[in-house]
Design a protein around this motif. Structure first.
Motif, PDB file in Angstrom:
ATOM      1  N   HIS A   1     -33.015  70.241 -72.864  1.00 24.74           N
ATOM      2  CA  HIS A   1     -33.878  69.697 -73.877  1.00 24.74           C
ATOM      3  C   HIS A   1     -35.158  70.598 -73.611  1.00 24.74           C
ATOM      4  N   TYR A   2     -35.649  70.913 -72.582  1.00 26.60           N
ATOM      5  CA  TYR A   2     -36.902  71.551 -72.417  1.00 26.60           C
ATOM      6  C   TYR A   2     -36.712  73.095 -73.322  1.00 26.60           C
TER       7      TYR A   2
ATOM      8  N   SER B   1     -34.390  73.881 -75.430  1.00 23.96           N
ATOM      9  CA  SER B   1     -34.012  73.562 -76.778  1.00 23.96           C
ATOM     10  C   SER B   1     -35.295  73.316 -77.661  1.00 23.96           C
ATOM     11  N   SER B   2     -36.172  72.538 -76.839  1.00 25.55           N
ATOM     12  CA  SER B   2     -37.400  72.346 -77.839  1.00 25.55           C
ATOM     13  C   SER B   2     -38.124  73.517 -77.950  1.00 25.55           C
ATOM     14  N   LEU B   3     -38.232  74.450 -76.670  1.00 24.02           N
ATOM     15  CA  LEU B   3     -39.117  75.502 -76.643  1.00 24.02           C
ATOM     16  C   LEU B   3     -38.490  76.744 -77.811  1.00 24.02           C
TER      17      LEU B   3
ATOM     18  N   SER C   1     -36.086  74.144 -81.789  1.00 26.83           N
ATOM     19  CA  SER C   1     -36.993  73.519 -82.492  1.00 26.83           C
ATOM     20  C   SER C   1     -38.503  73.948 -82.602  1.00 26.83           C
ATOM     21  N   ARG C   2     -39.030  74.653 -81.561  1.00 24.97           N
ATOM     22  CA  ARG C   2     -40.145  75.419 -81.323  1.00 24.97           C
ATOM     23  C   ARG C   2     -41.486  74.160 -81.530  1.00 24.97           C
ATOM     24  N   GLU C   3     -41.154  73.196 -80.575  1.00 22.98           N
ATOM     25  CA  GLU C   3     -42.331  71.743 -80.468  1.00 22.98           C
ATOM     26  C   GLU C   3     -43.425  72.574 -80.272  1.00 22.98           C
ATOM     27  N   PRO C   4     -44.361  72.508 -81.109  1.00 15.57           N
ATOM     28  CA  PRO C   4     -45.840  73.269 -80.925  1.00 15.57           C
ATOM     29  C   PRO C   4     -46.531  72.687 -79.730  1.00 15.57           C
ATOM     30  N   GLY C   5     -46.471  71.610 -79.189  1.00 11.52           N
ATOM     31  CA  GLY C   5     -47.187  71.237 -77.992  1.00 11.52           C
ATOM     32  C   GLY C   5     -46.647  71.980 -76.742  1.00 11.52           C
ATOM     33  N   LEU C   6     -45.391  72.142 -76.855  1.00 14.94           N
ATOM     34  CA  LEU C   6     -44.399  72.502 -75.653  1.00 14.94           C
ATOM     35  C   LEU C   6     -44.716  74.141 -75.819  1.00 14.94           C
ATOM     36  N   VAL C   7     -44.617  74.881 -76.801  1.00 12.34           N
ATOM     37  CA  VAL C   7     -44.874  76.205 -77.239  1.00 12.34           C
ATOM     38  C   VAL C   7     -46.303  76.563 -76.391  1.00 12.34           C
TER      39      VAL C   7
END
Length: 225
Positions: A188-189, A191-193, A196-202
């Motif tokens: 999940h980490y 994949s989000s990075l 989906s490029r989740e802004p807060g995680l990026v």
């Protein structure tokens, strides 16, 4: 072309499945090289497209073959992707096992680092495994087998480490549940990075070494008694 102006070959990435396929194709008979070219073309197209958006025309155009040539090797697009993902699942498993064996004193960190690099180098294929696997039954079976084998390896290594350090080992079922949960968290980490490029995680994940350290810490602490 004069030697001074000859372009340098692209650097090889040991974590790239498309480059591994290209290396395997060298020296193969022409028909097998063509099949590999089709697989490699699909790898590249999946970097920009969802699997359901791929077309045989686009794959053949990227591979430099006629559309009719496709059917000499694969009955349809779904079979190509199933074949491709089965091979990729095996590639993932091999690379992670090699990484763990390469650093016997720190196998968890080595395997985590390898997985981070593999995910980043094969985003299109990982997208299929993480989000679209139900459409490819043979690949799903291969990926589940990879997961089971990897979890069993982690559990056994953890039990040996606990025994060596004089700790009471957790029950096998508990270690297995934790390992599956940690694996899901890692997917999940990443994949989000990367997908989906989740802004807060990026924003907090530009340092790859720090990402690897964080994930390794979670694995190691999550498996402690």
């Amino acid at each position: 072309m004069p030697p001074a102006t000859r372009p340098h070959p692209a650097p090889q990435d040991a974590h790239s499945y498309s480059q591994a396929l290209a290396a395997e194709a060298e020296g193969l008979p022409k028909g097998q090289r063509t099949a590999q070219a089709i697989r490699i073309a699909a790898c590249h197209l999946l970097e920009q497209s969802a699997p359901q958006d791929l077309t045989i025309a686009a794959i053949c155009g990227r591979a430099g073959v006629a559309n009719g040539t496709f059917y000499l090797y694969f009955p349809d697009q779904a079979q190509l992707l199933d074949d491709l993902l089965q091979g990729f699942a095996s590639f993932l498993q091999t690379r992670m096992i090699q990484a763990g064996h390469s650093q016997p004193d720190h196998p968890m960190r080595a395997a985590t680092e390898a997985y981070v690099h593999l995910f980043e180098a094969n985003r299109g294929l990982m997208k299929c495994l993480v989000h679209h696997l139900d459409a490819f039954p043979a690949a799903r079976a291969a990926f589940h087998r990879l997961n089971r084998d990897w979890i069993a390896t982690v559990v056994e290594a953890t039990r040996r480490r606990h025994t060596r350090n004089g700790r009471n080992a957790l029950p096998e079922d508990e270690l297995t549940r934790r390992a599956y949960a940690l694996g899901g968290m890692t997917d999940h980490y990443l994949s989000s990075l990367h997908l989906s490029r989740e802004p807060g995680l990026v924003a907090v994940s530009s340092d790859r070494a720090a990402v690897i350290a964080t994930l390794t810490t979670l694995w190691e602490r999550g498996l402690q008694p």
